[in-house]
Design a protein around this motif. Structure first.
Motif, PDB file in Angstrom:
ATOM      1  N   ARG A  59       1.071 -41.447  44.350  1.00  0.00           N
ATOM      2  CA  ARG A  59       0.386 -40.941  45.535  1.00  0.00           C
ATOM      3  C   ARG A  59       0.106 -39.402  45.309  1.00  0.00           C
ATOM      4  NH1 ARG A  59       2.008 -42.197  51.160  1.00  0.00           N
ATOM      5  NH2 ARG A  59       0.639 -40.876  51.592  1.00  0.00           N
ATOM      6  N   ALA A  60       1.399 -38.821  44.606  1.00  0.00           N
ATOM      7  CA  ALA A  60       1.278 -37.294  44.708  1.00  0.00           C
ATOM      8  C   ALA A  60       0.493 -36.780  43.568  1.00  0.00           C
ATOM      9  CB  ALA A  60       2.621 -37.014  44.695  1.00  0.00           C
ATOM     10  N   VAL A  61       0.421 -37.528  42.552  1.00  0.00           N
ATOM     11  CA  VAL A  61      -0.321 -36.623  41.638  1.00  0.00           C
ATOM     12  C   VAL A  61      -1.948 -37.246  41.666  1.00  0.00           C
ATOM     13  CG1 VAL A  61       1.435 -36.543  39.918  1.00  0.00           C
ATOM     14  CG2 VAL A  61      -0.027 -38.487  39.878  1.00  0.00           C
ATOM     15  N   GLY A  62      -2.109 -37.937  42.706  1.00  0.00           N
ATOM     16  CA  GLY A  62      -3.534 -38.226  42.951  1.00  0.00           C
ATOM     17  C   GLY A  62      -4.470 -36.975  43.208  1.00  0.00           C
ATOM     18  N   PRO A  71      -0.242 -28.222  48.655  1.00  0.00           N
ATOM     19  CA  PRO A  71       0.228 -29.333  47.797  1.00  0.00           C
ATOM     20  C   PRO A  71       1.727 -29.637  48.037  1.00  0.00           C
ATOM     21  CG  PRO A  71      -0.313 -27.578  46.367  1.00  0.00           C
ATOM     22  CD  PRO A  71      -0.771 -27.091  47.600  1.00  0.00           C
ATOM     23  N   GLY A  72       2.522 -28.803  47.797  1.00  0.00           N
ATOM     24  CA  GLY A  72       3.973 -29.027  48.315  1.00  0.00           C
ATOM     25  C   GLY A  72       4.308 -29.661  49.481  1.00  0.00           C
ATOM     26  N   GLN A  73       3.553 -29.225  50.642  1.00  0.00           N
ATOM     27  CA  GLN A  73       3.904 -29.747  51.761  1.00  0.00           C
ATOM     28  C   GLN A  73       3.427 -31.166  51.768  1.00  0.00           C
ATOM     29  OE1 GLN A  73       5.965 -28.689  54.509  1.00  0.00           O
ATOM     30  NE2 GLN A  73       4.518 -27.116  55.012  1.00  0.00           N
ATOM     31  N   LYS A  77       5.525 -34.780  52.458  1.00  0.00           N
ATOM     32  CA  LYS A  77       4.991 -35.779  53.457  1.00  0.00           C
ATOM     33  C   LYS A  77       5.214 -36.950  52.860  1.00  0.00           C
ATOM     34  CE  LYS A  77       1.293 -36.262  56.722  1.00  0.00           C
ATOM     35  NZ  LYS A  77       0.025 -36.477  56.146  1.00  0.00           N
ATOM     36  N   ILE A  78       4.552 -37.176  51.736  1.00  0.00           N
ATOM     37  CA  ILE A  78       4.525 -38.411  50.847  1.00  0.00           C
ATOM     38  C   ILE A  78       5.931 -39.186  50.917  1.00  0.00           C
ATOM     39  CG2 ILE A  78       3.872 -39.757  48.844  1.00  0.00           C
ATOM     40  CD1 ILE A  78       1.569 -37.617  48.457  1.00  0.00           C
ATOM     41  N   LYS A  80       8.538 -38.494  52.888  1.00  0.00           N
ATOM     42  CA  LYS A  80       8.815 -38.891  54.119  1.00  0.00           C
ATOM     43  C   LYS A  80       8.092 -40.406  54.501  1.00  0.00           C
ATOM     44  CE  LYS A  80      11.009 -34.791  55.919  1.00  0.00           C
ATOM     45  NZ  LYS A  80      10.859 -33.458  56.596  1.00  0.00           N
ATOM     46  N   GLU A  81       6.767 -40.223  54.360  1.00  0.00           N
ATOM     47  CA  GLU A  81       6.158 -41.556  54.627  1.00  0.00           C
ATOM     48  C   GLU A  81       6.657 -42.674  53.993  1.00  0.00           C
ATOM     49  OE1 GLU A  81       2.096 -39.369  55.614  1.00  0.00           O
ATOM     50  OE2 GLU A  81       1.948 -40.688  54.011  1.00  0.00           O
ATOM     51  N   GLU A  82       6.968 -42.585  52.765  1.00  0.00           N
ATOM     52  CA  GLU A  82       7.456 -43.760  51.881  1.00  0.00           C
ATOM     53  C   GLU A  82       8.863 -44.233  52.362  1.00  0.00           C
ATOM     54  OE1 GLU A  82       5.501 -45.721  50.051  1.00  0.00           O
ATOM     55  OE2 GLU A  82       3.816 -44.431  50.491  1.00  0.00           O
ATOM     56  N   MET A  83       9.504 -43.156  52.766  1.00  0.00           N
ATOM     57  CA  MET A  83      11.091 -43.618  53.224  1.00  0.00           C
ATOM     58  C   MET A  83      10.791 -44.263  54.445  1.00  0.00           C
ATOM     59  SD  MET A  83      13.728 -42.612  51.525  1.00  0.00           S
ATOM     60  CE  MET A  83      15.083 -42.041  52.403  1.00  0.00           C
ATOM     61  N   GLU A  84       9.631 -43.984  55.394  1.00  0.00           N
ATOM     62  CA  GLU A  84       9.615 -44.473  56.763  1.00  0.00           C
ATOM     63  C   GLU A  84       9.050 -45.824  56.440  1.00  0.00           C
ATOM     64  OE1 GLU A  84       8.319 -41.761  60.201  1.00  0.00           O
ATOM     65  OE2 GLU A  84       6.931 -43.218  59.827  1.00  0.00           O
TER      66      GLU A  84
END
Ligand SMILES: Nc1nc2c(ncn2[C@@H]2O[C@H](COP(=O)(O)OP(=O)(O)OP(=O)(O)O)[C@@H](O)[C@H]2O)c(=O)[nH]1
Ligand SMILES: Nc1nc2c(ncn2[C@@H]2O[C@H](COP(=O)(O)OP(=O)(O)OP(=O)(O)O)[C@@H](O)[C@H]2O)c(=O)[nH]1
Ligand SMILES: [K+]
Ligand SMILES: [Mg+2]
Ligand SMILES: [Mg+2]
Lengths: 298, 280
Positions: A59-62, A71-73, A77-78, A80-84
């Motif tokens: 997702r992040a290198v998308g 981008p860092g933020q 966020k990704i 955290k979302e995936e952890m959730e």
């Protein structure tokens, strides 16, 4: 301690990510390496970690992430979302039958996980809420298991049904439920013996209990300090006995508690409560976001 | 895969085995770095030889000194400690049976006065092992129980006094202080006895076991580990990290709930089980 330096590292990685206007794929990879370490240090299962890192990385290198604003933020966020997504985001309670219908709750788990203590804690909470719980002593194997439940039942003011240790746990469960029907109890909590997930006979006993009494909720009790094996245990209990939810105990320690995340991830079943101490009032509702922070050490 | 069998995939597989055993990422990385160095020095090319090198070095590291069970040859006190639910009381019962079987005069001290049913549980084990027990009632001061038990051990010319203690999390200061106090009483009141302090670790525990060992080591002089519940599918690899970092050896393993399910630690068997290829 290793943990502290690790969470520091992680904070730094996130800080770096945040401060960067542009991110390369290599930046993301380096950050993910630290996240991976943090998760493994927290006892999240190796395979769960691997697939987690893969998902986040993809997702992040998308395109839209790396070329977008902040981008860092976005990467944080990704994460955290995936952890959730793994941990769940809402609080879940143990389901109860409506009105005065009897709800039967069966506790199960490995030896020493905290079942007997948790039975009494739960019973105490239900009593406070105006329910009429009954504890049933189905552990006929462990020395003084019945006595332990009796003492704890007394402490929370909840009756304990026992038939000694010479009867079959299935028969005890049946008689316990009949006793509840006669005495107006509307919640029956079955304390079962600790057992290994690979012990076919003992796992069969839990299945037999469910075949003979109308168990509404089967709760797997798991020690928060459990390591990589937690997923095997949870998977086997879920496959063989079918569980409805999980209670994680001993979170008053300093374990990161990655077992909780792993179990949630492999069973998809919610974490219902957490044990926060040996005292019978030390049972708390579970907040997934707090657990996420704890696991990442932030 | 490449010109050598010792490629990244090979090392990744080892890493997976070690991490899945609960050895932890730090110890795993250290071990693999050392292995890579040795492989280079000894010009090893064959994956099987490399794997064997790793296995042998861990076996060597976990091997017990010849005096590991010296306490059995003396008048001694065995203090059994650890966090909640790991198997302390059960291990005391099993150990009592082993020592009694060796013809020793054994006495148990029920110094867990806190947990519901703990005293009755130990009494049942005393019964099974056929040994005597000193106990007070629930809620009594555990230090007082130990004090009594030491006096009884002396008066009755007991060979080995086994003290069960309450489960306590290592981050609870007051409970750890209580343990230090128990430790001091034994040292002071029974200074002629050999003190063996065994921490019980649940074999299914992950990285937290290291923190447990560290904190309990501050409160007492731990001389060995009883690693329990190895009859499941967990490997107990954290014991290797503990041996590496703290130098505390595993002396016994628990492999079930019956009285004869406690064995002296066998480094070869333990490490072989770690590397056993599962069905997956
Ligand atoms: N610190 C802490 N201790 C707990 C918690 N829950 C249970 N315990 C302790 O863990 C130990 C084991 O608890 P039990 O309730 O006997 O566990 P069990 O699963 O019934 O054990 P078996 O019946 O032998 O399988 C006891 O010392 C409990 O006091 C918790 O949330 N925190
Ligand atoms: N499968 C298995 N179970 C074990 C082993 N050792 C102990 N147990 C079980 O683990 C549970 C806890 O054992 P205890 O001896 O009560 O543990 P403890 O450390 O004294 O517990 P607390 O006093 O509550 O802190 C019991 O159900 C034991 O039968 C073992 O080696 N294998
Ligand atoms: K446990
Ligand atoms: Mg129990
Ligand atoms: Mg005990």
């Amino acid at each position: 301690m290793a943990f502290e330096s690790l969470s520091e590292k992680l904070q730094n990685v996130f800080k770096n990510l945040r401060s960067k206007g542009r991110l390369t794929e290599a930046d993301v990879k380096a950050a993910m390496k630290e996240v991976k370490r943090a998760l493994l240090e927290a006892d999240v299962n190796f395979k769960v970690v691997k697939s987690f890192i893969k998902t986040v990385q993809e997702r992040a290198v998308g395109q839209d992430v790396l070329n977008g604003l902040n981008p860092g933020q976005m990467v944080i966020k990704i994460v955290k979302e995936e952890m959730e997504a793994l941990m769940g985001s809402t609080m879940t309670e143990i389901a109860l039958r409506p009105g005065n219908e009897i709800t039967i709750i069966m506790m199960a788990g490995l030896q020493g996980a905290g079942k007997t203590t948790t039975c009494a804690k739960l019973a105490g909470q239900y009593k406070k809420k105006g329910k009429r719980p009954l504890l049933v002593a189905c552990d006929v194997y462990r020395p003084a298991a019945i006595k332990q439940l009796q003492v704890n039942g007394e402490k929370v003011g909840v009756p304990v049904f026992t038939m000694g240790d010479k009867q079959n746990p299935v028969d005890i469960a049946k008689a316990g439920v009949e006793h509840a029907q006669k005495n107006g109890n509307n919640i029956v909590i079955l304390d079962t013996a600790g057992r290994l997930h690979i012990d076919e006979d003992m796992m069969g006993e839990l299945v037999a209990i469910k075949q003979n009494v109308d168990v509404y909720q089967t709760v797997l009790v798991v020690d928060a300090m459990t390591g990589q094996d937690a997923v095997n245990v949870a998977k086997e209990f879920n496959d063989k006995v079918a569980i409805d939810g999980i209670i994680v105990t001993k979170l008053d320690g300093d374990t990161r508690g990655g077992a909780a995340l792993s179990i949630r991830a492999v069973t998809g079943k919610p974490i219902l409560y957490v044990g926060m101490g040996e005292k019978l009032e030390d049972l708390q509702q579970f907040y997934p976001d707090r657990m996420t922070s704890r696991i990442l050490g932030m | 895969s490449g010109f050598s069998g010792l490629d990244d995939d090979f090392y990744e597989e080892l890493e997976e085995i070690l991490i899945m055993s609960d050895m932890g990422i730090d110890t795993t990385m250290n071990i693999i770095e050392n292995l890579k160095k040795k492989v280079k020095e000894e010009k090893i090319k064959d994956p099987e030889a490399c794997r064997q090198l790793l296995i042998d070095s861990i076996k060597e590291q976990m091997r017990l000194d010849s005096d590991a069970y010296e306490y059995q040859n003396r008048k001694s006190v065995v203090l059994v400690i650890g966090v909640n639910g790991v198997g302390k009381t059960t291990s005391v019962g099993k150990l009592a049976a082993i020592l009694k079987g060796q013809g020793k005069k054994v006495l148990l001290a029920a110094a867990d006065t806190f947990r519901a049913g703990a005293i009755e549980q130990l009494k049942e084990w005393a019964n099974r092992a056929g040994v005597d027990i000193i106990s007070q009632s629930e809620g009594a001061d555990p230090a007082a129980v130990v004090y009594d038990a030491v006096a009884a051990a002396k008066a009755r010319d007991v060979d080995i006094l086994l003290c069960d203690t309450a489960g306590r999390l290592h981050n609870k200061k007051n409970l750890m202080n209580e343990l230090s106090k128990i430790n001091r009483i034994i040292q002071k009141e029974y200074s002629e006895a050999y003190l063996e302090t065994l921490i019980v670790l649940d074999g299914t525990t992950g990285q937290n076991a290291l923190a447990q060992a560290k904190q309990f080591k501050e409160a007492t002089d731990i001389s060995g580990i009883i690693l329990t519940k190895l009859d499941g599918t967990a490997k107990g690899g954290i014991a290797i990290a503990i041996q590496s970092e703290l130098g505390i050896p595993v002396k016994y393993i628990g492999i079930g709930e019956q009285i004869d399910d406690l064995q002296e630690f066998d480094s070869d068997m333990f490490v072989n089980a770690l590397f056993e290829r599962g069905d997956e």
